[in-house]
Design a protein around this motif. Structure first.
Motif, PDB file in Angstrom:
ATOM      1  N   ASN A 175       0.781  -1.243   0.025  1.00 34.02           N
ATOM      2  CA  ASN A 175       0.037  -0.074   0.051  1.00 34.02           C
ATOM      3  C   ASN A 175       0.919   1.301   0.035  1.00 34.02           C
ATOM      4  O   ASN A 175       1.891   1.214   0.733  1.00 34.02           O
ATOM      5  CB  ASN A 175      -0.895   0.070   1.284  1.00 34.02           C
ATOM      6  N   THR A 176       0.534   2.416  -0.737  1.00 35.29           N
ATOM      7  CA  THR A 176       1.247   3.608  -0.544  1.00 35.29           C
ATOM      8  C   THR A 176       0.748   4.615   0.080  1.00 35.29           C
ATOM      9  O   THR A 176      -0.715   4.943  -0.167  1.00 35.29           O
ATOM     10  CB  THR A 176       1.268   3.917  -2.167  1.00 35.29           C
ATOM     11  N   THR A 177       1.183   4.790   1.300  1.00 36.31           N
ATOM     12  CA  THR A 177       0.982   5.802   2.185  1.00 36.31           C
ATOM     13  C   THR A 177       1.608   7.117   1.995  1.00 36.31           C
ATOM     14  O   THR A 177       1.933   7.363   0.756  1.00 36.31           O
ATOM     15  CB  THR A 177       0.854   5.375   3.663  1.00 36.31           C
ATOM     16  N   SER A 178       1.902   7.852   3.019  1.00 35.48           N
ATOM     17  CA  SER A 178       2.839   9.148   2.662  1.00 35.48           C
ATOM     18  C   SER A 178       3.407   9.737   3.914  1.00 35.48           C
ATOM     19  O   SER A 178       2.960   9.315   5.175  1.00 35.48           O
ATOM     20  CB  SER A 178       1.867  10.208   2.175  1.00 35.48           C
ATOM     21  N   VAL A 179       4.376  10.546   3.907  1.00 31.81           N
ATOM     22  CA  VAL A 179       5.290  11.061   4.870  1.00 31.81           C
ATOM     23  C   VAL A 179       3.968  11.804   5.746  1.00 31.81           C
ATOM     24  O   VAL A 179       4.181  12.272   7.213  1.00 31.81           O
ATOM     25  CB  VAL A 179       6.203  11.711   4.579  1.00 31.81           C
ATOM     26  N   THR A 180       3.140  12.312   5.133  1.00 34.83           N
ATOM     27  CA  THR A 180       1.937  13.266   5.777  1.00 34.83           C
ATOM     28  C   THR A 180       1.518  12.548   6.644  1.00 34.83           C
ATOM     29  O   THR A 180       0.677  12.840   7.556  1.00 34.83           O
ATOM     30  CB  THR A 180       1.149  13.823   4.715  1.00 34.83           C
ATOM     31  N   ALA A 181       1.270  11.091   6.620  1.00 37.03           N
ATOM     32  CA  ALA A 181       0.569  10.309   7.468  1.00 37.03           C
ATOM     33  C   ALA A 181       1.266  10.578   9.039  1.00 37.03           C
ATOM     34  O   ALA A 181       0.597  10.214  10.059  1.00 37.03           O
ATOM     35  CB  ALA A 181       0.671   8.951   7.135  1.00 37.03           C
ATOM     36  N   TYR A 182       2.409  10.757   9.036  1.00 38.06           N
ATOM     37  CA  TYR A 182       3.400  10.970  10.100  1.00 38.06           C
ATOM     38  C   TYR A 182       3.614  12.326  10.759  1.00 38.06           C
ATOM     39  O   TYR A 182       3.444  12.376  11.795  1.00 38.06           O
ATOM     40  CB  TYR A 182       4.795  10.356  10.097  1.00 38.06           C
ATOM     41  N   HIS A 183       3.652  13.297   9.739  1.00 37.70           N
ATOM     42  CA  HIS A 183       3.859  14.737  10.373  1.00 37.70           C
ATOM     43  C   HIS A 183       2.785  15.645  10.105  1.00 37.70           C
ATOM     44  O   HIS A 183       2.645  17.083  10.473  1.00 37.70           O
ATOM     45  CB  HIS A 183       5.172  15.212   9.951  1.00 37.70           C
ATOM     46  N   GLY A 184       1.796  14.835   9.395  1.00 37.03           N
ATOM     47  CA  GLY A 184       0.351  15.987   8.820  1.00 37.03           C
ATOM     48  C   GLY A 184       0.913  16.716   7.803  1.00 37.03           C
ATOM     49  O   GLY A 184       1.967  16.821   7.363  1.00 37.03           O
ATOM     50  N   SER A 185      -0.101  17.460   7.406  1.00 37.01           N
ATOM     51  CA  SER A 185      -0.168  18.418   6.267  1.00 37.01           C
ATOM     52  C   SER A 185      -1.264  19.550   6.437  1.00 37.01           C
ATOM     53  O   SER A 185      -2.324  19.347   6.263  1.00 37.01           O
ATOM     54  CB  SER A 185      -0.152  17.774   4.815  1.00 37.01           C
ATOM     55  N   PRO A 186      -0.883  20.689   7.098  1.00 40.08           N
ATOM     56  CA  PRO A 186      -1.942  21.811   7.343  1.00 40.08           C
ATOM     57  C   PRO A 186      -2.880  21.991   6.209  1.00 40.08           C
ATOM     58  O   PRO A 186      -4.069  22.200   6.402  1.00 40.08           O
ATOM     59  CB  PRO A 186      -1.283  23.062   7.627  1.00 40.08           C
ATOM     60  N   SER A 187      -2.313  22.107   5.041  1.00 38.37           N
ATOM     61  CA  SER A 187      -3.255  22.275   3.845  1.00 38.37           C
ATOM     62  C   SER A 187      -3.749  21.035   3.122  1.00 38.37           C
ATOM     63  O   SER A 187      -4.586  21.072   1.976  1.00 38.37           O
ATOM     64  CB  SER A 187      -2.242  23.324   2.876  1.00 38.37           C
ATOM     65  N   LEU A 188      -3.340  19.672   3.740  1.00 36.75           N
ATOM     66  CA  LEU A 188      -3.988  18.612   3.039  1.00 36.75           C
ATOM     67  C   LEU A 188      -4.705  17.782   4.138  1.00 36.75           C
ATOM     68  O   LEU A 188      -4.355  16.573   4.345  1.00 36.75           O
ATOM     69  CB  LEU A 188      -2.814  17.788   2.239  1.00 36.75           C
ATOM     70  N   LEU A 189      -5.553  18.414   4.576  1.00 33.66           N
ATOM     71  CA  LEU A 189      -6.134  17.455   5.819  1.00 33.66           C
ATOM     72  C   LEU A 189      -6.690  16.249   5.511  1.00 33.66           C
ATOM     73  O   LEU A 189      -6.703  15.281   6.030  1.00 33.66           O
ATOM     74  CB  LEU A 189      -7.256  18.452   6.531  1.00 33.66           C
ATOM     75  N   ASP A 190      -7.755  16.211   4.587  1.00 34.10           N
ATOM     76  CA  ASP A 190      -8.532  15.088   4.220  1.00 34.10           C
ATOM     77  C   ASP A 190      -7.185  14.037   3.514  1.00 34.10           C
ATOM     78  O   ASP A 190      -7.542  12.832   3.874  1.00 34.10           O
ATOM     79  CB  ASP A 190      -9.579  15.365   3.100  1.00 34.10           C
ATOM     80  N   TYR A 191      -6.397  14.414   2.821  1.00 31.14           N
ATOM     81  CA  TYR A 191      -5.754  13.550   2.096  1.00 31.14           C
ATOM     82  C   TYR A 191      -4.725  12.937   3.087  1.00 31.14           C
ATOM     83  O   TYR A 191      -4.535  11.507   3.173  1.00 31.14           O
ATOM     84  CB  TYR A 191      -4.700  14.452   0.957  1.00 31.14           C
ATOM     85  N   SER A 192      -4.192  13.644   4.001  1.00 31.29           N
ATOM     86  CA  SER A 192      -3.237  13.150   4.878  1.00 31.29           C
ATOM     87  C   SER A 192      -3.983  12.336   6.098  1.00 31.29           C
ATOM     88  O   SER A 192      -3.403  11.270   6.532  1.00 31.29           O
ATOM     89  CB  SER A 192      -2.424  14.231   5.852  1.00 31.29           C
ATOM     90  N   SER A 193      -5.365  12.567   6.205  1.00 33.36           N
ATOM     91  CA  SER A 193      -6.040  11.639   7.012  1.00 33.36           C
ATOM     92  C   SER A 193      -6.350  10.315   6.379  1.00 33.36           C
ATOM     93  O   SER A 193      -6.189   9.371   7.119  1.00 33.36           O
ATOM     94  CB  SER A 193      -7.455  12.286   7.235  1.00 33.36           C
ATOM     95  N   THR A 194      -6.603  10.185   4.932  1.00 36.70           N
ATOM     96  CA  THR A 194      -6.645   8.994   4.472  1.00 36.70           C
ATOM     97  C   THR A 194      -5.121   8.236   4.455  1.00 36.70           C
ATOM     98  O   THR A 194      -5.277   7.177   4.529  1.00 36.70           O
ATOM     99  CB  THR A 194      -6.964   9.184   2.757  1.00 36.70           C
TER     100      THR A 194
END
Length: 285
Positions: A174-193
């Motif tokens: 599965n492809t997740t993202s670094v945003t899963a770990y440090h978040g992204s203020p402008s990608l709230l829904d994306y980083s949540s997924t």
């Protein structure tokens, strides 16, 4: 090999973006990458396999001996180019066009791959969408639904369809993202997924351990793919990846080797894990 690039602040108008329009083009595979038959005789299905990380994974898998089915939305030329690259490695490539937000389509895609190749050994849940918004109030119910449908619901749909065809020793990545770990203020829904994908990977790994099916994930950092110029404005594209310890965005070829490792017997004692090709960002996850 020097992967430093000038992104030139280029933008595209429509997601998920077109790779043939990118200048400089993403590096799909290193000239000096030598396959060693790690995936010989295997068959893989890759969502979002027409471009970006998915294209690079498809070509690496082919160089390692696997036939590949790639699922894409509507980027016909990119998909055709990927097919040409896979076939240049001496392997077969099946193109499957459709919307992975549809459970029925996901089932159909797996069925077509099985019909074409007679088996499925590797499922790569990779396709994603992202839509930056500065405020949570700006995220509409429609955007929220589409982002979750693409980025996590489709993972369930493809896994459910693929499982009857997977056997001991087969694998899901599965492809997740670094945003899963440090978040992204402008990608709230994306980083949540992407956070959901980490939990999904760990949970599914435990669920399938008795069957001998390994489940792992890759959490890329900022990688130069069509999703970037089709998502962000010119100023953000100019700065893309510069805030990493490596001070540059990564290339798809620097990520795809993680998928090769996880798909091969080299990772036979790994499940429920996440690899982090992210330019040196320490995420402790």
């Amino acid at each position: 090999m020097n992967f430093d690039i000038d992104t030139r602040g280029q933008t595209q108008d429509v997601q998920p973006g077109i790779e043939e329009m990118m200048d400089p083009a993403p590096v799909v595979i290193r000239d000096n990458y030598r396959g060693s038959g790690k995936l010989q005789g295997k068959t893989a299905l890759i969502t979002g396999g027409d471009s970006g990380i998915g294209r690079s994974v498809a070509v690496h898998f082919a160089r390692e001996g696997a036939d590949v089915a790639i699922v894409y939305l509507d980027e016909g030329q990119d998909a055709a180019d990927t097919k040409t690259m896979v076939e240049a490695e001496g392997k077969s490539c099946l193109l499957i066009q459709g919307d992975i937000r549809s459970e029925a389509f996901c089932k159909e895609a797996v069925s077509r791959a099985i019909s074409e190749f007679g088996k499925l050994n590797i499922l790569v849940n990779n396709a994603a969408e992202q839509h930056p918004k500065d405020n949570i109030d700006d995220i509409s119910a429609g955007q929220l639904g589409d982002t979750f449908a693409t980025n996590i619901f489709s993972f369930f749909y493809f896994t459910q369809a693929a499982l009857p065809h997977l056997d001991h020793g087969d694998t899901i990545i599965n492809t997740t993202s670094v945003t899963a770990y440090h978040g992204s203020p402008s990608l709230l829904d994306y980083s949540s997924t992407k956070g959901a994908i980490v939990a999904y990977t760990r949970s599914l790994a435990g669920n399938l351990a008795d069957k001998g099916i390994r489940v792992n994930a890759v959490a890329p950092g900022p990688i130069w793919t069509p999703l970037i110029p089709s998502t962000f404005d010119s100023e953000r594209v100019k700065k893309f990846g510069k805030d990493t310890p490596f001070k540059r965005p990564g290339q798809p070829c620097e990520v795809a080797t993680c998928y090769v490792f996880l798909a091969s017997e080299d990772a036979s004692y790994m499940s429920g894990q996440v690899l982090h090709p992210n330019g040196g960002q320490v995420v402790n996850g």
